[in-house]
Enzyme design. Structure first.
Site, PDB file in Angstrom:
ATOM      1  N   ASN A 106       0.762  -1.162   0.141  1.00  0.00           N
ATOM      2  CA  ASN A 106      -0.011  -0.104  -0.135  1.00  0.00           C
ATOM      3  C   ASN A 106       0.926   1.271  -0.123  1.00  0.00           C
ATOM      4  O   ASN A 106       1.933   1.136   0.205  1.00  0.00           O
ATOM      5  CB  ASN A 106      -0.665  -0.098   1.240  1.00  0.00           C
ATOM      6  N   LYS A 108     -13.116   0.247  16.196  1.00  0.00           N
ATOM      7  CA  LYS A 108     -11.755  -0.510  16.282  1.00  0.00           C
ATOM      8  C   LYS A 108     -11.005  -0.540  17.595  1.00  0.00           C
ATOM      9  O   LYS A 108     -10.585  -1.605  17.874  1.00  0.00           O
ATOM     10  CB  LYS A 108     -10.855   0.369  15.132  1.00  0.00           C
ATOM     11  N   LYS A 135     -10.193  -4.108  18.935  1.00  0.00           N
ATOM     12  CA  LYS A 135      -8.941  -4.523  19.317  1.00  0.00           C
ATOM     13  C   LYS A 135      -8.547  -4.254  20.810  1.00  0.00           C
ATOM     14  O   LYS A 135      -7.235  -4.526  21.054  1.00  0.00           O
ATOM     15  CB  LYS A 135      -8.042  -3.755  18.364  1.00  0.00           C
TER      16      LYS A 135
END
Ligand code: C5P
Length: 402
Positions: free
Chosen positions: A208, A336, A340
């Site tokens: 990326n 998120k 996480k």
């Protein structure tokens, strides 16, 4: 702790100059890049070769020795992060207090903007003389620091104040100068940065646009704030920050292995890497010929480093990044953080006008697990790193376990 820190060791002509050789060795062992500047009289007690050998770095004794560097005091003084003078004689203190620049060490002391630490050693009467004490006061008023001298039996046979401070004390004073106190002082910070590359065949890979700039800026800033920083970096074209242990990896699996091995010894993790979520299932070690290539590439998921840390964490503080094209960046980041098991998350835009990827500048939104929220305007990543770490420090102060 002091790896890559640039220290000038000024050595004056006193019998304690022999101890300066051991000081040079100890500072080098602690990771400092020690450049020794010796006065002419110091060279009569110990040779430049001793320091050259112990530090593996240049020793400078004269103004005009190197034709390539006609003004060595300027380049030396400006590169230094700290100047420590050990042993410092009464004469050197007097000349520094007068602003003299008639030898290389005096000129460096006058030109540097780095902190100056004096470790004097001399006869008791010389040390206690009002003129010397006046010079010490003058230098202290200018912000110079002193370590020692201490009392004991002197080389001249007298007993009293004037012995060079023990080397451990001088090293501790150097450490205190180079590693500022603050909430990050002494904390072990692990930062992941950059993209990962997932091989498809011998020359092709999936990756990326991450440049690694944010992670590198965070590493440099955390180091500046006194942390012991390890940077696990995917392939980027950036120079590793000074004083930061940088470990290069290529794939997500390698990054996962390095980061998880360091995790138990870590206090704070900042995961700024753009880890590839998938990798080709069966990479070829040869270049695949066009005619053998399939239109579909089978992928398998990569391990989620941060999620694994979230599951394994005990006392560690976890800071994640959420880069999203989603207009509802904030709720995606909150999700998120929860999924996480993170303590803080930095959200920024991926793609579009505000794109944080491969950009010099970025805006960010910092959220914490207690509902705290801070917005940072678009700015350089170095500026953003300072804002993020300042908020992290404030968060640590209000978090007892951290
Ligand atoms: O990819 P995702 O948006 O889930 O990334 C959010 C955070 O998780 C980032 O901090 C990133 O560095 C981290 N991450 C990771 N390992 C992965 C994927 C993401 O540590 N495999």
């Amino acid at each position: 702790m002091m790896s890559g820190r640039r220290v000038i060791l000024g050595v004056c002509g006193g019998i304690a100059a022999y101890k300066a050789a051991d000081l040079a060795r100890r500072l080098t062992q602690e990771g400092c890049e020690v450049t020794t500047v010796m006065t002419a009289n110091a060279c009569r007690f110990v040779t430049p070769l001793t320091f050259r050998t112990l530090t593996g770095r240049p020793v400078v004794t004269e103004f005009f020795a190197d034709p390539a560097s006609p003004v060595p005091h300027i380049s030396l003084a400006q590169a230094a992060e700290l100047v420590v003078v050990a042993p410092a004689t009464a004469d050197c203190l007097a000349r520094a207090a007068q602003g003299r620049a008639d030898d290389l060490l005096a000129a460096v002391l006058l030109d540097t903007v780095a902190p100056i630490l004096w470790a004097p050693a001399m006869n008791t009467r010389m040390w206690e003389h009002p003129l010397t004490q006046g010079n010490v006061k003058k230098l202290t008023d200018l912000g110079h620091a002193f370590v020692g001298p201490c009392a004991g039996v002197l080389a001249c046979g007298d007993t009293g104040q004037g012995k060079l401070a023990p080397l451990e004390e001088i090293v501790a004073a150097v450490r205190a100068k180079l590693i500022p106190a603050g909430p990050l002082a002494g904390k072990r910070v692990l930062i992941t940065a950059g993209p990962t590359r997932e091989p498809w065949d011998a020359i092709r890979y999936l990756s990326n646009r991450s440049s690694g700039r944010m992670g590198y800026a965070l590493a440099a800033e955390a180091r500046r704030r006194g942390a012991e920083v390890t940077l696990v970096s995917g392939p980027v074209s950036l120079t590793p920050p000074l004083g930061v242990r940088t470990l290069a990896v290529t794939t997500a699996q390698e990054m996962h292995a390095q980061a998880m091995a360091l995790f138990p010894e870590t206090d704070i993790v900042i995961a700024s890497a753009a880890v590839a979520d998938f990798r080709p299932a069966a990479p070829s070690s040869q270049k695949i010929k066009k005619q053998d290539m399939q239109a579909h590439l089978e992928l398998v998921p990569n391990p989620d480093i941060l999620a694994d840390m979230g599951r394994a964490k005990s006392r560690q503080v976890l800071v994640g990044f959420a880069a999203e094209s989603d207009p509802n960046l904030e709720s995606a980041a909150l999700k998120k953080m929860k999924n996480k098991n993170l303590d803080l998350i930095v959200a920024n835009a991926a793609g579009g006008e505000q794109d944080a990827f491969d950009a010099e500048q970025s805006a960010a939104l910092l959220l914490d697990a207690r509902g705290g929220r801070r917005e940072f305007a678009r700015q350089t990543k170095a500026g953003l790193a300072a804002e993020i770490l300042q908020s992290l420090e404030a968060w640590l102060l209000t978090t007892p376990h951290a």
